[in-house]
Enzyme design. Structure first.
Site, PDB file in Angstrom:
ATOM      1  N   HIS A 172      22.805   1.961  10.032  1.00 18.24           N
ATOM      2  CA  HIS A 172      22.063   0.861  10.659  1.00 18.24           C
ATOM      3  C   HIS A 172      20.553   1.034  10.465  1.00 18.24           C
ATOM      4  O   HIS A 172      19.766   0.519  11.251  1.00 18.24           O
ATOM      5  CB  HIS A 172      22.363   0.758  12.163  1.00 18.24           C
ATOM      6  CG  HIS A 172      23.818   0.843  12.500  1.00 18.24           C
ATOM      7  ND1 HIS A 172      24.620  -0.264  12.670  1.00 18.24           N
ATOM      8  CD2 HIS A 172      24.639   1.919  12.665  1.00 18.24           C
ATOM      9  CE1 HIS A 172      25.849   0.119  12.938  1.00 18.24           C
ATOM     10  NE2 HIS A 172      25.899   1.442  12.928  1.00 18.24           N
ATOM     11  N   SER A 293      -3.650  -3.719  -5.323  1.00 22.47           N
ATOM     12  CA  SER A 293      -3.872  -5.054  -4.783  1.00 22.47           C
ATOM     13  C   SER A 293      -5.259  -5.503  -5.212  1.00 22.47           C
ATOM     14  O   SER A 293      -6.189  -4.695  -5.264  1.00 22.47           O
ATOM     15  CB  SER A 293      -3.793  -5.013  -3.260  1.00 22.47           C
ATOM     16  OG  SER A 293      -4.497  -6.112  -2.707  1.00 22.47           O
ATOM     17  N   LYS A 299      -4.271  -0.115  -1.644  1.00 24.68           N
ATOM     18  CA  LYS A 299      -2.833  -0.343  -1.817  1.00 24.68           C
ATOM     19  C   LYS A 299      -2.241   0.300  -3.068  1.00 24.68           C
ATOM     20  O   LYS A 299      -2.882   0.363  -4.108  1.00 24.68           O
ATOM     21  CB  LYS A 299      -2.546  -1.858  -1.871  1.00 24.68           C
ATOM     22  CG  LYS A 299      -2.654  -2.578  -0.549  1.00 24.68           C
ATOM     23  CD  LYS A 299      -1.704  -2.081   0.530  1.00 24.68           C
ATOM     24  CE  LYS A 299      -0.293  -2.591   0.369  1.00 24.68           C
ATOM     25  NZ  LYS A 299      -0.178  -4.030   0.581  1.00 24.68           N
ATOM     26  N   GLU A 306      10.482  -3.548  -6.320  1.00 26.69           N
ATOM     27  CA  GLU A 306      10.693  -4.884  -5.742  1.00 26.69           C
ATOM     28  C   GLU A 306      11.311  -5.832  -6.769  1.00 26.69           C
ATOM     29  O   GLU A 306      12.173  -6.650  -6.446  1.00 26.69           O
ATOM     30  CB  GLU A 306       9.361  -5.447  -5.253  1.00 26.69           C
ATOM     31  CG  GLU A 306       8.755  -4.664  -4.099  1.00 26.69           C
ATOM     32  CD  GLU A 306       7.312  -5.080  -3.861  1.00 26.69           C
ATOM     33  OE1 GLU A 306       6.394  -4.417  -4.400  1.00 26.69           O
ATOM     34  OE2 GLU A 306       7.099  -6.073  -3.167  1.00 26.69           O
TER      35      GLU A 306
END
Ligand code: ARG
Length: 474
Positions: A172, A293, A299, A306
């Protein structure tokens, strides 16, 4: 409606009727008819398979005395030249010749003249495209097989390095029990192992040759279908001519296997995204697999992960698209089936790219064992070890032990302590029979080393499992 819209001949760019099938036509297709009909932009990828199929068909026609040796030689030489032209980027692909089959045939006629028209004896584009497409999917399966194995190799190598590196195991997405990083990576090796059995399984059923089924009914010429099947490395000719030209199960199975493999990659990619995020910091990807970024200078984004996660959506979409095309099609060939190629080509490209990117990330990632261990020890992750100890040493039924361990967790939580820090006196207030020996099982190290059941996470098991995986898969 304009005359052009109805397809009247004089105003269409395509002009005269198609040379390959226009015998009963007076005019050419409307411009929009041609646009919806052409497939050369994508089916040119079948050129090598189309030429191989034609060479096998031609050689068989000569052996069966359906073609003269002289015509057969001219055709074979012409086809070899066409292959060279395509590979050199010098082939004039033309939309008015619709697809790869007619483009090659038209060029063959330019090169060798009338004999080119004899190649299509005892053949139709329906059995031709079914053959080409099977050959293409077969090649794609073989390429993917090597890539899947390469990814397994990268995972096994990391698993060997990290057979004893402790991380939290989750259920979970809540900290559940400590496991090792190597154990976690080997879970993906198993998934990829199943993928590696799904693709060859599809290949086995795929490997029947449609060539010679002709349009749908077979042919009146004395062809030898076994010979062409064998020449193209098929196991046998497809048994039923109607099925041979209308079956696309092999493409559906390929897409299903690709979608499942993509699902595995997306699950791993999702873990990479989680593990690289600041609150986790379990692993670090180098500059080679991250991007910055344009507004936030600090970043480091895991874009490759992704995108792998997202690409599985495309794979799933490709399977859904072809299932929708095929469902409800009457026997035998329908032009709908021309829409089979785009999803399969795209899925093969997408999966190849996703596999390469994932293998790159697996080789690149650096775990942070201290960060992993810290989280592994949080969340009372050794509460099961405590319950097991109560069962083993105090002979409590496991359900009672579970309740006692739960009460101990509650008490530790109230005092703001970990289980291993809970004073023995506090423990004995809840279960008087507990002794200090219990502390031996409450560390994350003790927890993982105790998981020695077959397939469990004990570092010794993981090292053995990695060695075993090497034997099974590499
Ligand atoms: N381009 C067609 C396809 O991909 C080839 C078969 C065409 N057959 C036909 N009867 N028009 O399906």
């Amino acid at each position: 409606m304009s005359r052009k819209g109805r397809g009247a001949a004089p105003e269409t760019p395509a002009g005269a009727a198609n040379a390959a099938w226009g015998g009963r036509f007076a005019g050419g297709p409307a411009e929009i008819m041609q646009r919806i009909n052409v497939s050369i932009d994508f089916d040119k990828r079948l050129y090598a398979q189309d030429i191989a199929g034609s060479l096998a068909h031609c050689a068989m026609l000569v052996r069966q005395n359906i073609l003269t040796p002289a015509d057969g030689q001219a055709i074979s030489r012409g086809l070899a030249q066409i292959r060279a032209e395509i590979e050199a980027g010098r082939f004039p692909f033309r939309a008015e010749h619709e697809d790869i089959h007619l483009n090659i045939e038209a060029r063959l006629a330019e090169l060798i003249g009338a004999a080119a028209g004899r190649l299509h004896t005892a053949r139709s584009r329906n059995d031709q495209v079914a053959t080409d497409f099977r050959l293409w999917v077969r090649d794609a399966i073989d390429r993917l097989e090597r890539q899947l194995q390469g990814l397994q190799a990268a995972l096994i190598a990391q698993a060997e390095r990290h057979a004893a590196t402790i991380m939290p195991g989750f259920t979970h997405l809540q900290v559940a029990q400590p496991v090792t990083f190597g154990h976690h990576l080997l879970a993906y090796v198993e998934m990829l192992g199943r993928d590696r059995s799904r693709f060859p399984d599809c290949r086995r059923r795929l490997n029947e040759c449609p060539l010679g089924a002709a349009a749908l009914a077979g042919t009146s010429f004395p062809i030898d279908r076994r010979a062409t099947a064998e020449a193209l490395d098929f196991d046998r000719p497809a048994a039923n001519s109607l099925d041979a030209v209308s079956d696309r199960d092999f493409a559906l199975e390929f897409l299903a296997a690709a979608a499942i493999a993509g699902t595995h990659l997306s699950r791993f990619a999702e873990e990479v995204v989680i593990w690289t995020s600041e609150p986790f910091r379990f692993i670090r990807l180098s500059d080679a697999f991250t991007t910055g970024s344009s507004i936030m200078p600090q970043k480091r984004n895991p874009d490759a992960a992704e995108l792998v996660r997202a690409k599985s959506g495309r794979l799933l979409g490709a399977l859904a698209a072809l299932l929708a095309v095929m469902k409800g099609l009457p026997l035998a060939y329908s032009k709908d089936m021309q829409e089979d190629k785009a999803p399969v080509f795209d899925a093969a490209d997408t999966l190849e790219l996703a596999l390469a990117a994932t293998a790159g990330m697996v080789g690149d990632l650096e775990p942070d064992p201290a960060a992993m261990r810290r989280v592994a020890a949080s969340g009372y992750s050794t509460a099961t070890d405590l319950a097991d100890w109560l069962t083993r040493v105090l002979a409590l039924p496991f359900r009672d032990a579970h309740r006692v361990a739960g009460a101990l967790v509650k008490r530790a939580e109230a005092l703001g302590l970990g289980l291993a820090e809970l004073p023995i006196a506090e423990m004995q207030r809840i279960e008087p029979a507990i002794t200090a020996a219990v502390f031996e099982v409450l560390t994350v190290e003790k927890s993982v080393t105790s998981r020695t059941s077959y397939g469990g996470t004990a570092p010794a098991n993981v090292a053995a499992a990695a060695a075993e995986a090497r034997k099974r898969f590499l």
